[in-house]
Design an enzyme around this catalytic site. Structure first.
Site, mmCIF file in Angstrom:
data_model
loop_
_atom_site.group_PDB
_atom_site.id
_atom_site.type_symbol
_atom_site.label_atom_id
_atom_site.label_comp_id
_atom_site.label_asym_id
_atom_site.label_seq_id
_atom_site.Cartn_x
_atom_site.Cartn_y
_atom_site.Cartn_z
ATOM 1 N N SER A 258 0.857 -1.183 0.000
ATOM 2 C CA SER A 258 0.000 0.000 0.000
ATOM 3 C C SER A 258 0.889 1.228 0.000
ATOM 4 C CB SER A 258 -0.907 0.019 1.237
ATOM 5 O OG SER A 258 -0.142 0.193 2.419
ATOM 6 N N LYS A 259 0.273 2.411 -0.007
ATOM 7 C CA LYS A 259 1.038 3.653 -0.063
ATOM 8 C C LYS A 259 1.928 3.831 1.157
ATOM 9 C CE LYS A 259 -2.096 6.247 -3.035
ATOM 10 N NZ LYS A 259 -2.990 7.429 -3.164
ATOM 11 N N ARG A 260 1.529 3.245 2.289
ATOM 12 C CA ARG A 260 2.350 3.436 3.483
ATOM 13 C C ARG A 260 3.699 2.727 3.357
ATOM 14 N NH1 ARG A 260 -1.145 -0.685 5.245
ATOM 15 N NH2 ARG A 260 -0.111 -2.486 6.168
ATOM 16 N N HIS A 261 3.834 1.782 2.398
ATOM 17 C CA HIS A 261 5.099 1.104 2.160
ATOM 18 C C HIS A 261 5.952 1.849 1.134
ATOM 19 C CE1 HIS A 261 2.454 -2.368 3.428
ATOM 20 N NE2 HIS A 261 3.453 -2.446 4.291
ATOM 21 N N GLY A 262 5.481 2.997 0.684
ATOM 22 C CA GLY A 262 6.214 3.735 -0.339
ATOM 23 C C GLY A 262 5.818 3.357 -1.746
#
Length: 472
Positions: A258-262
């Site tokens: 997801s976006k939280r993983h970059g």
């Protein structure tokens, strides 16, 4: 691209135009294309836009542009046509209607009048009693006459597929091997929504068969869909494709990417300046191994693709690895293409010096923002990093005085200049080169000074040496 022969293998990418392409579905598209091209087959694009509320024509156009940008040019589908069109599901309602009639006539589908509230209450009760939530067959026994009357009266309803009891649904997964599911664990499922649009289970399977798709690649989160789709195809007497369910892409914590993983959409990566060649080389190795470790063009990626090399373990997204392929892709980029890629990031550089500038910094940049950084450092006022300030503070004044004195005799000749400066100031090695780099660039690391020195020009070098003297 590999030359196309008479298609034996046909794969497809079937996105829903409800948002931007992300790395998971991009990898699915890439693997599907590479598999087809590796054996001289065809790659098909189908747009699954039956969700009228969320699908947008702008996304349809964008995803096609994205695929072309990456080099994933389909041989059948929108723009190029083919024998099994139309390739937008929103234009295939008449096709689906015929198969709905066939299923109803054979007693293999029936109208369901259950409301969303009733279904939610049933699922809650099943969970509370420790049972898996599935449709209990409430409308399965409504008589044909009653169902017809309720439909004629305009009562909202879906269409459900009648799952046969006591069957074992088996298939050989291209990645995970033999799979088996009990039909008794699958509740009757919706194949047509209340608004009359086809559900994914139905139109996805029917179109694969009608379009001659031989191999379907998708994420392992779809594996539970496969028995339902096989039931539909068998009930309709349609050809079944081979299914391959790939391991998902996850972050460092093992959770779905997801976006939280970059992670970013393709649009986001492109805006940052990642090159198509970097992205395809990275994705092609996420869950798939190659005998060749170097940078490969699309033809070589296809030639080296082998479904047997797909792993079963989750593929971990690693931005560092993506950056590795970006560096290799930049190194392989022609000068003219590099200048186009850098674009406005070179604004601070005089136009006549941009080619020379890019040649100097090529090995020290990853993205256009890095180009902008060095353009500012070399052609505007440098922002001194702490390490550079420390180097200046520790250097003897005599070093910079000697540097200024020796400058006129060595215009553009960094090696000759530093040799003369070292002899005059009595310093050598790191004590010579590091303070000079810090004074001229504001940083202790960066492009080769032999290339930077002539770029700066004698006047700017002198200005920066005087500024260094003022600092100490």
């Amino acid at each position: 691209m590999l030359a196309m022969s008479k298609a034996i293998v046909k794969t497809r990418f079937a996105p829903s135009p409800t948002g931007q392409l992300h790395l998971g579905n991009l990898r699915t598209a890439l693997f599907s294309a590479l598999h087809a091209w590796s054996v001289g087959g065809n790659f098909l694009l189908r747009i699954e836009d039956t969700d009228a509320e969320r699908s947008q024509a702008a996304y349809t156009q964008a995803l096609q542009a994205d695929l072309h940008w990456l080099g994933l040019h389909w041989q059948e589908g929108p723009e190029v046509g083919g024998p099994a069109g139309p390739y937008l599901q929103s234009e295939r309602a008449a096709v689906y209607a015929g198969y709905y009639r066939q299923l109803r006539a054979g007693g293999q589908a029936y109208p369901c009048f259950c409301t969303q509230e009733q279904l939610a209450a049933t699922r809650a009760a099943q969970r509370a009693s420790g049972r898996p939530p599935r449709y209990p067959g409430t409308c399965a026994h409504v008589s044909a006459d009653e169902a017809a009357a309720r439909v004629s009266a305009g009562e909202p309803h879906t269409l459900r597929f009648r799952v046969p009891a006591g069957e074992l649904i088996e298939f050989d997964d291209l990645v995970r091997g033999p799979q088996a599911f009990r039909s008794d664990d699958i509740g009757d499922f919706v194949i047509r929504r209340t608004d009359g649009t086809p559900a994914f289970f139905f139109c996805n399977a029917v179109d694969d068969a009608l379009m001659g798709v031989t191999h379907v690649w998708r994420g392992e989160d779809h594996i539970s869909n496969t028995p339902r789709q096989l039931l539909i195809l068998r009930a309709l007497g349609l050809r079944e494709p081979r299914y391959g369910h790939m391991a998902l892409i996850v972050g460092d914590d093992g959770a779905p990417l997801s976006k939280r993983h970059g992670a970013m959409s393709l649009d986001g990566l492109r805006e940052l300046g990642y090159l198509p060649l970097a992205i395809t080389n990275y994705l092609a190795r996420l869950g798939h191994s190659y005998a060749e470790d170097g940078l490969l063009d699309m033809q070589a990626l296809a030639a080296g693709f082998d479904p047997a090399r797909l792993g079963k373990a989750a593929a971990r997204f690693d931005r560092t690895q993506l950056d590795h392929w970006q560096r290799l892709a930049l190194a392989a980029t022609a000068d003219a293409d590099l200048a186009h890629w850098a674009g406005a990031a070179c604004a601070a550089v005089p136009e006549a010096r941009r080619g020379e500038f890019l040649a100097a910094v090529r090995d020290n940049v990853l993205l256009p923002e890095d180009v902008r950084f060095w353009a500012q450092a070399l052609f505007a006022e440098p922002a001194f990093e702490p390490a550079a300030q420390s180097e200046l503070a520790a250097a003897p004044v005599a070093l910079f005085e000697a540097a200024l004195q020796c400058l006129p005799a060595h215009d553009g000749d960094f090696r000759g200049w530093t040799k003369a400066v070292g002899a005059a100031a009595g310093v050598k090695g790191r004590a010579l080169f590091m303070p000079l780099r810090a004074a001229l660039t504001g940083h202790t690391h960066g492009p080769e000074m032999a290339r930077v020195f002539p770029l700066l020009g004698q006047q700017r070098v002198a200005q920066r040496l005087r500024a260094a003297l003022a600092r100490i």
